[in-house]
Design an enzyme around this catalytic site. Structure first.
Site, PDB file in Angstrom:
ATOM      1  CG  HIS A  26      -0.135   0.077   2.145  1.00 21.01           C
ATOM      2  ND1 HIS A  26       0.281   1.826   2.854  1.00 21.01           N
ATOM      3  CD2 HIS A  26       0.304  -0.689   3.794  1.00 21.01           C
ATOM      4  CE1 HIS A  26       0.588   1.773   3.958  1.00 21.01           C
ATOM      5  NE2 HIS A  26       0.959  -0.185   4.420  1.00 21.01           N
ATOM      6  CB  CYS A  27       1.194   4.342  -1.586  1.00 23.16           C
ATOM      7  SG  CYS A  27      -0.197   4.555  -3.286  1.00 23.16           S
ATOM      8  CB  ALA A  28       0.063   8.308   0.974  1.00 20.18           C
ATOM      9  NE  ARG A  30      -3.689   5.914  -6.233  1.00 20.79           N
ATOM     10  CZ  ARG A  30      -4.715   6.193  -7.570  1.00 20.79           C
ATOM     11  NH1 ARG A  30      -4.470   4.724  -8.333  1.00 20.79           N
ATOM     12  NH2 ARG A  30      -4.976   7.418  -8.411  1.00 20.79           N
ATOM     13  CG  ASP A 382       3.550   5.963   0.538  1.00 18.53           C
ATOM     14  OD1 ASP A 382       2.857   6.069   1.248  1.00 18.53           O
ATOM     15  OD2 ASP A 382       3.506   5.979  -0.635  1.00 18.53           O
TER      16      ASP A 382
END
Length: 688
Positions: A26-28, A30, A382
């Protein structure tokens, strides 16, 4: 009636179940999936899940689910699902560590890999206790430096009772360190850890050391040792085993195969009694007569080699150690050196390795600080979060692993910058004559007072930190491909968060409260068709032609793009500003008719950090149709290499039946651009 599935469970089910997931990160904003097959996914079904803002299929079998700012919680909830056990997620520190090892000797020789894993797992569980004790040591060193107490590390110095008690707070950990190591090492080798603990405990008893009183002194390998004759003449060497780690490691290596062998030949119904008994019967004398002395001499031998190098040239030693540690730690080679440090303190009364090692640690932390500064500058959420945690663990705990495995081994450009910091820090110590410490400490900000020459040590680690940080900031830690990928992810995050902000504003408006039902907005009247004016001059571009998948896929909203010919964004109607980025690249307006619009000036222009933009409004402002919202300098944006195509999006499109372009070709600000059609009135319920 079965309970409704949770959002995490619905997401996993909608993308084909756990068996369809090759990898998940995951990112910030999604969830990012690498799927085995994404051809059967029902896009509409995914986007209908509560809490999902949108979904973005990508090249290959990559698939992204847009969640917004709460993505980490959803990610953790997904991992906690029973059906997700064992499903691949992002690379762990252990996987990165294994990849680093594969390039060295440990990757080629299985036995060497197993040996260092044994060392690592023998020490790792007690790192917390060692770290806690090192902070007590720091406090005592600080008090001694201020002249409040005498030499706390010298057993010949009598401290006042209160200070003597405080001195025990760290001594307890190191005195019983052999027992802790014996327990962990025996457990690692799949034998009863309490049996290993008990065998080593015999050598730790006060009565064992008291046997020295009747011992004879012999000279062995140039060292004077105390020997007592037992069982008719067998020589038992009497050592003080407190703080020793080599003897318990060797003891566990011999005890474990003996223990497992006995379990194979002794009947199961009497194993509980006879396996521990026979193991102890053999291992206690073997450890006392053979293994213990061998362990002491093995440690002393390794210590002697390092001391010889240091005695030959403290200058060379002070530079060599910081340059070796960045390669030793990923391979696990630092564990034996930690044991030597403890042995030095126990035998010499001081250690000469930890000072140069501090130069490596602070160069490592400086490189992380450089990464943090760049992540803040370029708004990489991230990496910023990762760097903050790693830097805190380093500066206040002296722990390099979060920096090393979380950042440095992922980006090959960091190591050269970090090595320069190591060399410069070691050089400063070497020129100054080196530093020593009388206790084993984790080299952090808090333990600086534990070193002999505090100004020299502080100067050396400070320079190592600053040099590594400056070089990382100057050279960057990313390749061109890394920067391109990070820019794309950052733009996705920015767009997702802007859309999420719009949704929250909508929810906070209170339009759906039962207590005071608000009148239906004009654009939401059943069957209503509302025209939206163009917010700027330019050429209309179909949404699918916008050069960014976040917008072209309709993830943020439906609409069109405009390739501007002017330099001013105006309000497409009367309404309220609900998104006003300080950088000027994005503006959100909730029109009085109920339509919410996001105008995103250019692609990736967030990277300009406001350069070339002038913002005329702020969040909460009321605006009229045609009011200027943002002005921009086309030359600055084009010179930076960014596209000027500006998406104009209806972000609450789900409230409407359809959004269609009204214009094509060239359009002027204020002319009709989009037609938004409301949903039809619900059919009346049939008469009963």
């Amino acid at each position: 009636m079965p309970a409704e599935k949770s959002t995490p469970a619905q997401i996993i089910e909608s993308i084909g179940g756990p068996e369809n997931i090759a990898q998940m990160t995951h990112c910030a904003t999604r969830l990012r999936f690498e799927l085995n097959d994404n051809s059967t996914i029902d896009q509409a079904k995914v986007e209908a899940i509560p809490g999902v803002m949108g979904a973005v299929p990508q090249a290959g079998n990559r698939y992204q689910v847009v969640i917004g700012g709460g993505v980490e919680s959803v990610y953790n909830d997904i991992l906690a699902l029973p059906e997700m056990k064992g499903v691949g997620s992002e690379k762990s520190a252990e996987e990165i560590k294994a990849a680093a090892r594969s390039g060295g000797p440990r990757g080629r020789f299985h036995w060497l890999d197993s040996f260092f894993e044994f060392l690592s797992d023998s020490f790792r569980p007690i790192l917390g206790a060692l770290l806690g004790a090192s902070l007590f040591i720091t406090f005592m060193a600080l008090m001694a430096s201020l002249g409040i107490i005498g030499n706390w590390a010298d057993s010949r110095v009598t401290l006042p009772p209160t200070w003597a008690f405080l001195n025990l707070t760290w001594k307890g950990v190191f005195y019983f360190l052999p027992l802790m190591v014996a327990y962990n090492a025996t457990k690692k080798l799949r034998a009863d850890p309490w049996v290993g603990f008990s065998v080593m405990a015999v050598l730790m008893l006060p009565g064992f050391l008291a046997m020295k009183e009747g011992a004879e002194t012999l000279s062995i390998a140039g060292s004077q040792v105390e020997v007592v004759r037992l069982f008719g003449g067998l020589p038992l060497t009497i050592f003080d085993y407190n703080s020793q780690v080599f003897p318990p490691l060797l003891m566990a290596a011999v005890l474990a195969p003996l223990y497992r062998g006995l379990k194979k030949i002794i009947p199961e119904n009497v194993q509980l009694i006879f396996v521990p008994f026979l193991t102890m019967l053999v291992m206690i004398p073997v450890t006392a007569f053979i293994i213990g002395p061998i362990g002491v001499y093995a440690g002393a031998g390794l210590s002697g080699i390092l001391k010889s190098v240091n005695d030959f040239s403290p200058f060379i030693f002070a530079i060599l150690i910081p340059l070796l540690y960045p390669f030793m730690v990923p391979l696990g080679l630092h564990w034996p050196i930690n044991a030597v440090m403890l042995l030095n303190i126990q035998t010499l009364g001081y250690d000469f390795i930890q000072g140069p090692m501090g130069a490596w640690n602070f160069a490592c932390f400086g490189a992380t600080a450089g990464v943090l500064l760049l992540s803040v500058r370029y708004k990489e959420i991230d990496m910023r979060q990762t760097a903050i945690g790693a830097l805190a663990a380093g500066l206040f705990g002296g722990i390099s692993e979060p920096s090393l495995y979380g950042i440095h081994l992922r980006f090959k450009r960091i190591y050269p910058s970090m090595l320069v910091g190591c060399a410069v820090g070691g050089l400063v110590q070497g020129i100054g004559g080196g530093v020593t410490t009388k206790a084993f400490v984790f080299t952090s900000l808090l333990t600086i007072p534990a070193f002999s020459n505090i100004p020299l040590y502080a100067l050396s680690v400070g320079i190592a930190f600053i040099v590594a940080m400056a070089l990382v900031v100057t050279r960057d830690f990313r390749t061109r491909d890394d920067r391109t990928e990070n820019t794309r992810i950052r733009e996705e995050n920015e767009a997702d968060l802007a859309a999420e902000s719009l949704q929250k504003e909508q929810a906070a408006g209170g339009t759906d409260t039962a207590a005071q039902p608000a009148p239906v907005k004009a654009a939401l009247q059943p069957g209503a068709v509302t025209e939206i004016a163009a917010p700027l001059d330019g050429r209309v571009v179909a949404l699918e032609e916008v050069p960014d998948p976040v917008f072209s896929k309709g993830t943020v909203g439906a609409g069109v793009g405009i390739d501007p010919s002017g330099d001013t964004v105006t309000s497409p109607g009367d309404g309220k500003i609900i998104v006003a980025q300080s950088t000027g690249h994005a503006v959100g307006v909730r029109l009085d008719n109920g339509i919410e619009i996001l105008i995103h000036v250019g692609i990736d222009t967030v990277n300009l950090a406001g350069k070339g933009f002038e913002v005329h409004i702020k969040r909460g402002d009321q605006v009229k149709a045609g009011d200027p919202l943002v002005s921009f300098d086309r030359a600055i944006i084009e010179e930076a290499g960014y596209s000027l195509i500006t998406p104009v999006l209806i972000t609450n499109q789900r409230k409407f039946a359809d959004v269609k372009p009204l214009a094509s070709g060239v359009v002027s600000a204020g002319q009709p651009l989009l037609a938004v059609t409301a949903k039809p009135a619900p059919e009346p319920a049939p008469a009963v």
